[in-house]
Scaffold this motif. Structure first.
Motif, PDB file in Angstrom:
ATOM      1  N   ALA A  48       0.802  -1.227   0.000  1.00  0.00           N
ATOM      2  CA  ALA A  48       0.000   0.000   0.000  1.00  0.00           C
ATOM      3  C   ALA A  48       0.832   1.273   0.000  1.00  0.00           C
ATOM      4  O   ALA A  48       0.462   2.257  -0.625  1.00  0.00           O
ATOM      5  CB  ALA A  48      -0.958   0.005   1.185  1.00  0.00           C
ATOM      6  N   ASN A  49       1.961   1.270   0.690  1.00  0.00           N
ATOM      7  CA  ASN A  49       2.750   2.509   0.823  1.00  0.00           C
ATOM      8  C   ASN A  49       4.193   2.162   1.171  1.00  0.00           C
ATOM      9  O   ASN A  49       4.551   0.979   1.287  1.00  0.00           O
ATOM     10  CB  ASN A  49       2.114   3.437   1.860  1.00  0.00           C
ATOM     11  CG  ASN A  49       1.935   2.762   3.203  1.00  0.00           C
ATOM     12  OD1 ASN A  49       2.805   2.039   3.675  1.00  0.00           O
ATOM     13  ND2 ASN A  49       0.790   2.995   3.835  1.00  0.00           N
ATOM     14  N   PHE A  86       8.609   9.299  -2.243  1.00  0.00           N
ATOM     15  CA  PHE A  86       7.535   8.378  -1.882  1.00  0.00           C
ATOM     16  C   PHE A  86       6.515   9.176  -1.075  1.00  0.00           C
ATOM     17  O   PHE A  86       6.846   9.677  -0.002  1.00  0.00           O
ATOM     18  CB  PHE A  86       8.050   7.240  -0.991  1.00  0.00           C
ATOM     19  CG  PHE A  86       8.931   6.249  -1.667  1.00  0.00           C
ATOM     20  CD1 PHE A  86       8.403   5.112  -2.258  1.00  0.00           C
ATOM     21  CD2 PHE A  86      10.309   6.428  -1.685  1.00  0.00           C
ATOM     22  CE1 PHE A  86       9.233   4.177  -2.863  1.00  0.00           C
ATOM     23  CE2 PHE A  86      11.142   5.496  -2.283  1.00  0.00           C
ATOM     24  CZ  PHE A  86      10.601   4.365  -2.878  1.00  0.00           C
ATOM     25  N   ASN A  87       5.302   9.315  -1.569  1.00  0.00           N
ATOM     26  CA  ASN A  87       4.229   9.924  -0.787  1.00  0.00           C
ATOM     27  C   ASN A  87       3.530   8.788  -0.040  1.00  0.00           C
ATOM     28  O   ASN A  87       3.097   7.820  -0.669  1.00  0.00           O
ATOM     29  CB  ASN A  87       3.229  10.649  -1.690  1.00  0.00           C
ATOM     30  CG  ASN A  87       3.873  11.795  -2.438  1.00  0.00           C
ATOM     31  OD1 ASN A  87       4.758  12.466  -1.926  1.00  0.00           O
ATOM     32  ND2 ASN A  87       3.443  12.016  -3.657  1.00  0.00           N
ATOM     33  N   THR A  88       3.433   8.918   1.279  1.00  0.00           N
ATOM     34  CA  THR A  88       2.830   7.860   2.088  1.00  0.00           C
ATOM     35  C   THR A  88       1.650   8.427   2.855  1.00  0.00           C
ATOM     36  O   THR A  88       1.830   9.215   3.778  1.00  0.00           O
ATOM     37  CB  THR A  88       3.874   7.244   3.048  1.00  0.00           C
ATOM     38  OG1 THR A  88       4.923   6.683   2.260  1.00  0.00           O
ATOM     39  CG2 THR A  88       3.267   6.146   3.896  1.00  0.00           C
ATOM     40  N   GLY A  89       0.456   8.047   2.432  1.00  0.00           N
ATOM     41  CA  GLY A  89      -0.767   8.492   3.078  1.00  0.00           C
ATOM     42  C   GLY A  89      -1.381   9.682   2.371  1.00  0.00           C
ATOM     43  O   GLY A  89      -0.698  10.446   1.684  1.00  0.00           O
ATOM     44  N   GLN A  94      -0.546  11.035  -1.355  1.00  0.00           N
ATOM     45  CA  GLN A  94      -0.674   9.745  -2.029  1.00  0.00           C
ATOM     46  C   GLN A  94      -2.114   9.575  -2.494  1.00  0.00           C
ATOM     47  O   GLN A  94      -3.056   9.703  -1.699  1.00  0.00           O
ATOM     48  CB  GLN A  94      -0.283   8.594  -1.094  1.00  0.00           C
ATOM     49  CG  GLN A  94      -0.283   7.246  -1.787  1.00  0.00           C
ATOM     50  CD  GLN A  94       0.149   6.095  -0.880  1.00  0.00           C
ATOM     51  OE1 GLN A  94       0.311   6.251   0.320  1.00  0.00           O
ATOM     52  NE2 GLN A  94       0.321   4.935  -1.477  1.00  0.00           N
ATOM     53  N   PHE A  97      -2.962   3.924  -3.849  1.00  0.00           N
ATOM     54  CA  PHE A  97      -2.437   3.244  -2.672  1.00  0.00           C
ATOM     55  C   PHE A  97      -1.785   1.911  -3.023  1.00  0.00           C
ATOM     56  O   PHE A  97      -2.134   0.848  -2.531  1.00  0.00           O
ATOM     57  CB  PHE A  97      -3.534   3.150  -1.600  1.00  0.00           C
ATOM     58  CG  PHE A  97      -3.865   4.524  -1.100  1.00  0.00           C
ATOM     59  CD1 PHE A  97      -3.113   5.111  -0.100  1.00  0.00           C
ATOM     60  CD2 PHE A  97      -4.858   5.273  -1.706  1.00  0.00           C
ATOM     61  CE1 PHE A  97      -3.373   6.405   0.316  1.00  0.00           C
ATOM     62  CE2 PHE A  97      -5.120   6.559  -1.290  1.00  0.00           C
ATOM     63  CZ  PHE A  97      -4.383   7.128  -0.275  1.00  0.00           C
ATOM     64  N   HIS A  98      -0.829   2.047  -3.929  1.00  0.00           N
ATOM     65  CA  HIS A  98       0.147   1.014  -4.300  1.00  0.00           C
ATOM     66  C   HIS A  98       1.457   1.783  -4.287  1.00  0.00           C
ATOM     67  O   HIS A  98       1.611   2.764  -5.027  1.00  0.00           O
ATOM     68  CB  HIS A  98      -0.167   0.472  -5.693  1.00  0.00           C
ATOM     69  CG  HIS A  98       0.765  -0.596  -6.182  1.00  0.00           C
ATOM     70  ND1 HIS A  98       0.305  -1.826  -6.605  1.00  0.00           N
ATOM     71  CD2 HIS A  98       2.112  -0.629  -6.330  1.00  0.00           C
ATOM     72  CE1 HIS A  98       1.332  -2.560  -7.008  1.00  0.00           C
ATOM     73  NE2 HIS A  98       2.446  -1.851  -6.853  1.00  0.00           N
ATOM     74  N   VAL A  99       2.386   1.392  -3.430  1.00  0.00           N
ATOM     75  CA  VAL A  99       3.615   2.172  -3.262  1.00  0.00           C
ATOM     76  C   VAL A  99       4.259   2.463  -4.610  1.00  0.00           C
ATOM     77  O   VAL A  99       4.296   1.603  -5.494  1.00  0.00           O
ATOM     78  CB  VAL A  99       4.600   1.477  -2.301  1.00  0.00           C
ATOM     79  CG1 VAL A  99       5.104   0.166  -2.867  1.00  0.00           C
ATOM     80  CG2 VAL A  99       5.762   2.394  -1.957  1.00  0.00           C
TER      81      VAL A  99
END
Length: 114
Positions: A48-49, A86-89, A94, A97-99
């Protein structure tokens, strides 16, 4: 995941401008580029992240970062400088929601932006 956009791109169910592919990673041009080089690097396996990718602890994060560097070299932005983001959340921007790592280059990217 059956409804994940990047899983579908990795499975070749949705077309993309692919610039690099390995057995575990796919890199393709962003459809809304924010720099002359704007490539997304995704693991083919769904995480997801960035936190989930790091927790996987199987070397996949290394593969993503190596692919990001290879993209920069192939696009000729490695010498002048490039950014890997990397945007997380949702609060970090983000939206899928697939890293995925954004590889940005080809223009001034000094911080802070603006």
């Amino acid at each position: 995941m059956t409804d994940c956009l990047f899983c579908k791109i990795a499975a070749k169910e949705i077309p993309a401008d692919v610039v690099l592919e390995t057995d575990r990673v796919l890199a393709f041009r962003d459809i809304n580029p924010q720099a002359p080089t704007h490539v997304l690097v995704v693991p083919k396996a769904h995480h997801a992240n960035a936190a989930a990718l790091a927790a996987a602890d199987d070397g996949l994060a290394d593969d993503v970062l190596k692919a990001a560097h290879d993209v920069a070299v192939n696009d000729g932005v490695d010498a002048s400088g490039y950014r890997v983001v990397f945007n997380t959340g949702p609060g970090a921007g983000q939206t899928v929601f697939h890293v995925h790592a954004h590889v940005l280059g080809g223009r001034d990217l000094r911080w802070p932006p603006g």
